[in-house]
Design an enzyme around this catalytic site. Structure first.
Site, PDB file in Angstrom:
ATOM      1  N   CYS A   1     -16.697  10.880  -6.666  1.00 29.00           N
ATOM      2  CA  CYS A   1     -15.944  11.609  -5.442  1.00 29.00           C
ATOM      3  C   CYS A   1     -14.553  11.479  -5.632  1.00 29.00           C
ATOM      4  O   CYS A   1     -13.801  11.881  -6.497  1.00 29.00           O
ATOM      5  CB  CYS A   1     -16.664  11.156  -4.300  1.00 29.00           C
ATOM      6  SG  CYS A   1     -16.390  12.083  -2.706  1.00 29.00           S
TER       7      CYS A   1
ATOM      8  N   HIS B   1     -22.652  11.270  -4.966  1.00 31.25           N
ATOM      9  CA  HIS B   1     -22.501   9.845  -4.859  1.00 31.25           C
ATOM     10  C   HIS B   1     -23.613   9.332  -5.587  1.00 31.25           C
ATOM     11  O   HIS B   1     -24.653   8.999  -4.685  1.00 31.25           O
ATOM     12  CB  HIS B   1     -22.254   9.318  -3.613  1.00 31.25           C
ATOM     13  CG  HIS B   1     -21.087   9.643  -3.115  1.00 31.25           C
ATOM     14  ND1 HIS B   1     -19.839   8.549  -3.087  1.00 31.25           N
ATOM     15  CD2 HIS B   1     -20.464  10.440  -2.340  1.00 31.25           C
ATOM     16  CE1 HIS B   1     -18.738   9.175  -2.286  1.00 31.25           C
ATOM     17  NE2 HIS B   1     -18.932  10.263  -2.081  1.00 31.25           N
TER      18      HIS B   1
ATOM     19  N   GLU C   1     -24.007   6.131  -6.467  1.00 26.78           N
ATOM     20  CA  GLU C   1     -24.560   4.925  -5.742  1.00 26.78           C
ATOM     21  C   GLU C   1     -25.009   4.977  -4.406  1.00 26.78           C
ATOM     22  O   GLU C   1     -25.801   3.882  -4.127  1.00 26.78           O
ATOM     23  CB  GLU C   1     -23.031   3.989  -5.782  1.00 26.78           C
ATOM     24  CG  GLU C   1     -22.153   4.459  -4.796  1.00 26.78           C
ATOM     25  CD  GLU C   1     -21.596   5.625  -4.664  1.00 26.78           C
ATOM     26  OE1 GLU C   1     -21.640   6.457  -5.589  1.00 26.78           O
ATOM     27  OE2 GLU C   1     -20.648   6.040  -3.705  1.00 26.78           O
TER      28      GLU C   1
HETATM   29  N1  LIG Z   1     -16.360  10.050  -0.058  1.00 30.43           N
HETATM   30  C1  LIG Z   1     -15.416  10.449  -0.937  1.00 30.43           C
HETATM   31  O1  LIG Z   1     -14.814   9.679  -1.993  1.00 30.43           O
HETATM   32  C2  LIG Z   1     -14.632  11.846  -0.420  1.00 30.43           C
HETATM   33  C3  LIG Z   1     -13.224  11.310   0.255  1.00 30.43           C
HETATM   34  C4  LIG Z   1     -12.544  12.418  -0.462  1.00 30.43           C
HETATM   35  N2  LIG Z   1     -11.300  11.939  -0.628  1.00 30.43           N
HETATM   36  C5  LIG Z   1     -12.419  13.610   0.392  1.00 30.43           C
HETATM   37  O2  LIG Z   1     -12.282  14.717  -0.195  1.00 30.43           O
HETATM   38  O3  LIG Z   1     -12.730  13.956   1.569  1.00 30.43           O
END
Ligand SMILES: NC(=O)CC[C@H](N)C(=O)O
Length: 234
Positions: free
Chosen positions: A89, A206, A208
């Site tokens: 992410c 994700h 994890e």
């Molecule tokens: N859970 C994440 O890492 C997402 C957050 C990310 N910075 C976004 O696009 O909003």
């Protein structure tokens, strides 16, 4: 003695660092190290994970400031040696911003933050991160992002596809890729991408947060297991 050491980078604003460490440390023979962004030492890590979150508050663009963190110079050198780097992410956003992966992540198609489980298809199970998945297997993985709309220009995209660098695509529960299933509007429904050498992987979902059935899915667990098996020489 630990067989495998996994380093988790912590930027100001990371919020999935401890979940990632928890998932990695749940495997026997694995030790973890938290790597503060301002350090230069990967502390003997065999693999580095850039976790999710909002590094530097996502100011300017998600990941655009984190790429200047001192630790990223070490991560870039580590990746150049063929060592495994996983970006989850916000970690994927950082990998794109620092040039370890190609393309960009922009605001979601509907300009809304998306937080939910999504079906995700394994498009390439011939990477060190995906070897324990079946080709075309549909995983149930959570996403939580505002800037997950992947873009690469057509000529780059054509090359990424030809070089098997697309590793995950958004799909429906039957594995069909469509505009409706591709909630954030990513080009070619791309949810995860590798470098040409396949030792660097970035993905928006994700793993994890899907590493125990108590969390609603343990489909992310095999991503860690695949990499740990690779590093243990199994
Ligand atoms: N859970 C994440 O890492 C997402 C957050 C990310 N910075 C976004 O696009 O909003």
């Amino acid at each position: 003695m630990a067989e495998v050491t996994i380093g988790v980078v912590v930027f100001p604003g990371s919020n999935c660092d401890h979940d990632t460490e928890f998932a990695a440390a749940s495997f026997p023979g694995v030790e973890t190290r938290m790597l503060w962004h301002n350090e230069h030492d990967l502390q003997g890590s065999d693999m580095v994970v850039l976790p999710g979150g909002f590094s530097y508050g996502d100011y300017l663009r998600a990941g655009s400031i984190a790429k200047f963190s001192p630790i990223m110079r070490e991560v870039i050198d580590f990746a150049a040696k063929g060592r495994p780097v996983l970006g989850i992410c916000n970690g994927f956003q950082v990998l794109l911003e620092c040039g370890l992966l190609e393309g960009a992540l922009t605001r979601n198609r509907d300009k809304k933050f998306i937080c939910r489980f999504m079906p995700v298809k394994v498009v390439n199970n011939r990477t060190l991160f995906t070897s324990l998945y079946q080709q075309d297997e549909v995983l149930n993985l959570p996403v939580a992002h505002g800037e997950g709309n992947y873009y690469a220009p057509p000529e780059t995209l054509e090359r990424l596809v030809a070089d098997d660098q697309v590793v995950f695509r958004y799909c429906d529960e039957h594995g069909n890729v469509s505009d409706e299933a591709n909630l954030n509007g990513s080009v070619d429904a791309i949810a995860g991408l590798s470098n040409k050498e396949k030792n660097v992987l970035g993905l928006m979902p994700h793993p994890e947060r899907a590493s125990d059935s108590l969390l609603g899915s343990d489909d992310g667990r095999r991503m860690f297991r695949s990499a740990i098996d690779y590093l243990s020489g199994i």
